[in-house]
Structures are given as C-alpha cells and as structure tokens.
Design a protein around this motif. Structure first.
Motif, PDB file in Angstrom:
ATOM      1  N   TRP A  61      15.305   9.577   0.004  1.00 22.34           N
ATOM      2  CA  TRP A  61      16.065  10.792   0.291  1.00 22.34           C
ATOM      3  C   TRP A  61      15.649  11.401   1.614  1.00 22.34           C
ATOM      4  CZ3 TRP A  61      18.945  14.729  -2.711  1.00 22.34           C
ATOM      5  CH2 TRP A  61      19.698  14.143  -3.722  1.00 22.34           C
ATOM      6  N   GLY A  62      14.400  11.785   1.733  1.00 24.49           N
ATOM      7  CA  GLY A  62      13.943  12.449   2.951  1.00 24.49           C
ATOM      8  C   GLY A  62      13.235  11.489   3.877  1.00 24.49           C
ATOM      9  N   VAL A  63      13.439  11.667   5.174  1.00 18.78           N
ATOM     10  CA  VAL A  63      12.754  10.879   6.192  1.00 18.78           C
ATOM     11  C   VAL A  63      12.257  11.848   7.251  1.00 18.78           C
ATOM     12  CG1 VAL A  63      12.987   9.089   7.954  1.00 18.78           C
ATOM     13  CG2 VAL A  63      14.227   8.871   5.801  1.00 18.78           C
ATOM     14  N   ALA A  64      11.005  11.672   7.690  1.00 20.37           N
ATOM     15  CA  ALA A  64      10.445  12.518   8.745  1.00 20.37           C
ATOM     16  C   ALA A  64       9.618  11.654   9.684  1.00 20.37           C
ATOM     17  CB  ALA A  64       9.582  13.615   8.156  1.00 20.37           C
ATOM     18  N   PHE A  65       9.532  12.087  10.939  1.00 18.76           N
ATOM     19  CA  PHE A  65       8.773  11.370  11.954  1.00 18.76           C
ATOM     20  C   PHE A  65       7.663  12.259  12.473  1.00 18.76           C
ATOM     21  CE2 PHE A  65      12.880   9.436  11.768  1.00 18.76           C
ATOM     22  CZ  PHE A  65      12.618   8.085  11.880  1.00 18.76           C
ATOM     23  N   GLY A  66       6.426  11.738  12.479  1.00 13.70           N
ATOM     24  CA  GLY A  66       5.295  12.480  13.018  1.00 13.70           C
ATOM     25  C   GLY A  66       5.207  12.272  14.520  1.00 13.70           C
ATOM     26  N   ASN A  67       4.343  13.043  15.172  1.00 13.46           N
ATOM     27  CA  ASN A  67       4.197  12.901  16.615  1.00 13.46           C
ATOM     28  C   ASN A  67       3.201  11.819  16.997  1.00 13.46           C
ATOM     29  OD1 ASN A  67       1.688  14.076  16.165  1.00 13.46           O
ATOM     30  ND2 ASN A  67       2.307  16.092  16.895  1.00 13.46           N
ATOM     31  N   ASN A  68       2.731  11.055  16.017  1.00 11.07           N
ATOM     32  CA  ASN A  68       1.767   9.992  16.248  1.00 11.07           C
ATOM     33  C   ASN A  68       2.357   8.600  16.008  1.00 11.07           C
ATOM     34  OD1 ASN A  68       2.127  10.116  13.526  1.00 11.07           O
ATOM     35  ND2 ASN A  68      -0.033  10.245  12.992  1.00 11.07           N
ATOM     36  N   GLY A  69       3.662   8.486  15.907  1.00  7.93           N
ATOM     37  CA  GLY A  69       4.306   7.195  15.670  1.00  7.93           C
ATOM     38  C   GLY A  69       4.500   6.854  14.207  1.00  7.93           C
ATOM     39  N   LEU A  70       3.943   7.655  13.314  1.00  9.99           N
ATOM     40  CA  LEU A  70       4.129   7.407  11.886  1.00  9.99           C
ATOM     41  C   LEU A  70       5.412   8.070  11.406  1.00  9.99           C
ATOM     42  CD1 LEU A  70       0.531   7.983  10.466  1.00  9.99           C
ATOM     43  CD2 LEU A  70       1.612   5.832  11.111  1.00  9.99           C
ATOM     44  N   LEU A  84       4.728   5.003   6.970  1.00 10.13           N
ATOM     45  CA  LEU A  84       4.895   3.753   7.709  1.00 10.13           C
ATOM     46  C   LEU A  84       4.538   3.968   9.175  1.00 10.13           C
ATOM     47  CD1 LEU A  84       7.651   4.190   5.678  1.00 10.13           C
ATOM     48  CD2 LEU A  84       7.498   1.739   5.996  1.00 10.13           C
ATOM     49  N   ASN A  85       4.199   2.874   9.873  1.00 14.99           N
ATOM     50  CA  ASN A  85       3.894   3.006  11.295  1.00 14.99           C
ATOM     51  C   ASN A  85       5.127   2.718  12.142  1.00 14.99           C
ATOM     52  OD1 ASN A  85       4.141   0.186  11.501  1.00 14.99           O
ATOM     53  ND2 ASN A  85       1.933  -0.161  11.457  1.00 14.99           N
ATOM     54  N   ASP A  86       4.951   2.765  13.456  1.00 15.24           N
ATOM     55  CA  ASP A  86       6.085   2.576  14.352  1.00 15.24           C
ATOM     56  C   ASP A  86       6.597   1.141  14.391  1.00 15.24           C
ATOM     57  OD1 ASP A  86       3.909   1.545  15.679  1.00 15.24           O
ATOM     58  OD2 ASP A  86       4.253   2.650  17.537  1.00 15.24           O
ATOM     59  N   LYS A  87       5.920   0.231  13.693  1.00 13.95           N
ATOM     60  CA  LYS A  87       6.398  -1.150  13.557  1.00 13.95           C
ATOM     61  C   LYS A  87       7.053  -1.353  12.185  1.00 13.95           C
ATOM     62  CE  LYS A  87       2.925  -3.126  16.621  1.00 13.95           C
ATOM     63  NZ  LYS A  87       2.073  -1.993  16.941  1.00 13.95           N
ATOM     64  N   ASP A  88       7.297  -0.242  11.484  1.00 13.07           N
ATOM     65  CA  ASP A  88       7.905  -0.238  10.150  1.00 13.07           C
ATOM     66  C   ASP A  88       7.036  -0.925   9.107  1.00 13.07           C
ATOM     67  OD1 ASP A  88      11.297  -0.694  11.404  1.00 13.07           O
ATOM     68  OD2 ASP A  88       9.996   1.054  11.391  1.00 13.07           O
ATOM     69  N   GLU A  89       5.722  -0.928   9.330  1.00 11.79           N
ATOM     70  CA  GLU A  89       4.785  -1.514   8.371  1.00 11.79           C
ATOM     71  C   GLU A  89       4.274  -0.420   7.441  1.00 11.79           C
ATOM     72  OE1 GLU A  89       2.910  -4.894  11.346  1.00 11.79           O
ATOM     73  OE2 GLU A  89       2.094  -2.863  11.381  1.00 11.79           O
ATOM     74  N   LEU A  90       4.208  -0.744   6.153  1.00 12.93           N
ATOM     75  CA  LEU A  90       3.742   0.214   5.160  1.00 12.93           C
ATOM     76  C   LEU A  90       2.261   0.495   5.357  1.00 12.93           C
ATOM     77  CD1 LEU A  90       4.348   1.860   2.573  1.00 12.93           C
ATOM     78  CD2 LEU A  90       3.674  -0.167   1.277  1.00 12.93           C
ATOM     79  N   ILE A  91       1.913   1.763   5.542  1.00 14.97           N
ATOM     80  CA  ILE A  91       0.517   2.189   5.654  1.00 14.97           C
ATOM     81  C   ILE A  91       0.009   2.651   4.292  1.00 14.97           C
ATOM     82  CG2 ILE A  91      -1.053   3.863   6.734  1.00 14.97           C
ATOM     83  CD1 ILE A  91       0.149   1.822   8.686  1.00 14.97           C
ATOM     84  N   LYS A  92       0.828   3.415   3.600  1.00 17.42           N
ATOM     85  CA  LYS A  92       0.403   3.986   2.323  1.00 17.42           C
ATOM     86  C   LYS A  92       1.608   4.321   1.457  1.00 17.42           C
ATOM     87  CE  LYS A  92      -2.775   6.410  -0.143  1.00 17.42           C
ATOM     88  NZ  LYS A  92      -4.085   6.067  -0.553  1.00 17.42           N
ATOM     89  N   ARG A  93       1.496   4.010   0.197  1.00 13.22           N
ATOM     90  CA  ARG A  93       2.436   4.490  -0.820  1.00 13.22           C
ATOM     91  C   ARG A  93       1.621   5.373  -1.748  1.00 13.22           C
ATOM     92  NH1 ARG A  93       5.898   1.295  -5.531  1.00 13.22           N
ATOM     93  NH2 ARG A  93       6.345   3.190  -6.669  1.00 13.22           N
ATOM     94  N   PHE A  94       2.094   6.581  -2.035  1.00 15.48           N
ATOM     95  CA  PHE A  94       1.328   7.470  -2.888  1.00 15.48           C
ATOM     96  C   PHE A  94       2.256   8.293  -3.770  1.00 15.48           C
ATOM     97  CE2 PHE A  94       2.149   9.636   1.061  1.00 15.48           C
ATOM     98  CZ  PHE A  94       2.430  10.945   0.724  1.00 15.48           C
ATOM     99  N   GLY A  95       1.680   8.786  -4.868  1.00 17.59           N
ATOM    100  CA  GLY A  95       2.425   9.595  -5.820  1.00 17.59           C
ATOM    101  C   GLY A  95       2.956   8.769  -6.969  1.00 17.59           C
TER     102      GLY A  95
END
Length: 160
Positions: A61-70, A84-95
C-alpha cells in the motif's frame, strides 16, 4: 463525513506546480494551490517481484523513499513492512499481525523523516509507529477515538 478529502496526483516534473481541485465541477475555495514537487524517484512497476526471495508481497500500500537511497513498503495483507536499498534488494522485513509494539494490523501509509526513521500508519490498531532505519521499533502514538491524540484508521502519514 467531516468534509475532509484526500487527493493524490503524480507530478510530471520537479519544481513548482499548481494543483487545481474541483468537486462536481465547482472549484474548491483557494484552488489552485501552489506546491513544490521534490526529487523525482524511479517508477516501481512491480514491487511484489522485488521481495520474491522472502515470498512475494501480499498487498503493498504505502511506499516511501529515504534520503539515503533506501525505500520502504507497507504490506497491508501480510501485516509487515520491507526496507529495500537502491538496487531493490531486500534489507529487512519486519512486523507481523498483532497489536504489540512493532506488530501491525493492516499497515498502509509510510514515511521517512530527515534522519531516515520510518513512520508507519498502523490502520486497524489506530496508531502511528516509528522505527529506525533497521526496522527496530522506537515508539508509537495514537489510540482509537476522536479526541486529541486519538486516531481512527489512519492510512497516511507524512513527516517533514
């Protein structure tokens, strides 16, 4: 019910824009509005394919972009969020489904602050939760109701 409306649009370019809002052919008072459109982000055609190593997304539903490429996605159906990182690689899934700290019931809106902390609108728990850049729970605010500090099914969050 209360006369509030949520409008969204996709800007064609970065810079100042005019947003004209009409309802049933009548221009809204104060419209057109001057707004400043920030950085352009790449289109995400199929975000569910991005997270396929951990199972595809249920209902992003929601998508947001950080100022660090994540970037982050709130998954309504699976009651979780992804970083996710700027290469669309999963960094963390939580919750997961629940009402305890760091758990969700239909998360939908998501936003980063200037320190790359993540805020997630936890719709059916009637709260906003804050996480650090690694997905660790920090705090929450809101409870069900219509008094000061209370929320009813928040679905969006914007942090400046």
């Amino acid at each position: 019910d209360d006369g509030s409306y949520l409008a969204s649009f996709v800007a064609e370019q970065v810079g100042e824009a005019k947003l004209s809002v009409s309802i049933n052919g009548h221009q809204l008072k104060g419209s057109p509005y001057s707004i400043v459109v920030g950085q352009n982000y790449p289109a995400i055609d199929q975000p569910s394919k991005v997270v396929n190593n951990n199972g595809s997304m249920g209902e992003p539903w929601g998508v947001a972009f950080g100022n660090n490429g994540l970037w982050a996605v709130a998954d309504w159906f699976k009651d979780c969020a992804y970083i996710l990182n700027d290469k669309d690689e999963l960094i963390k899934r939580f919750g997961r489904k629940g009402s305890a700290n760091g758990q969700f019931s239909n998360p939908c809106g998501v936003s980063f602050d200037s320190h790359n902390n993540l805020y997630i609108a936890d719709r059916d728990n009637h709260r906003i939760q804050k996480f650090d850049v690694n997905g660790n729970y920090l705090l929450q605010f809101g409870s069900v109701g219509s008094s000061d500090g209370q929320l009813q099914h928040p679905c969006g969050v914007v942090v400046h």
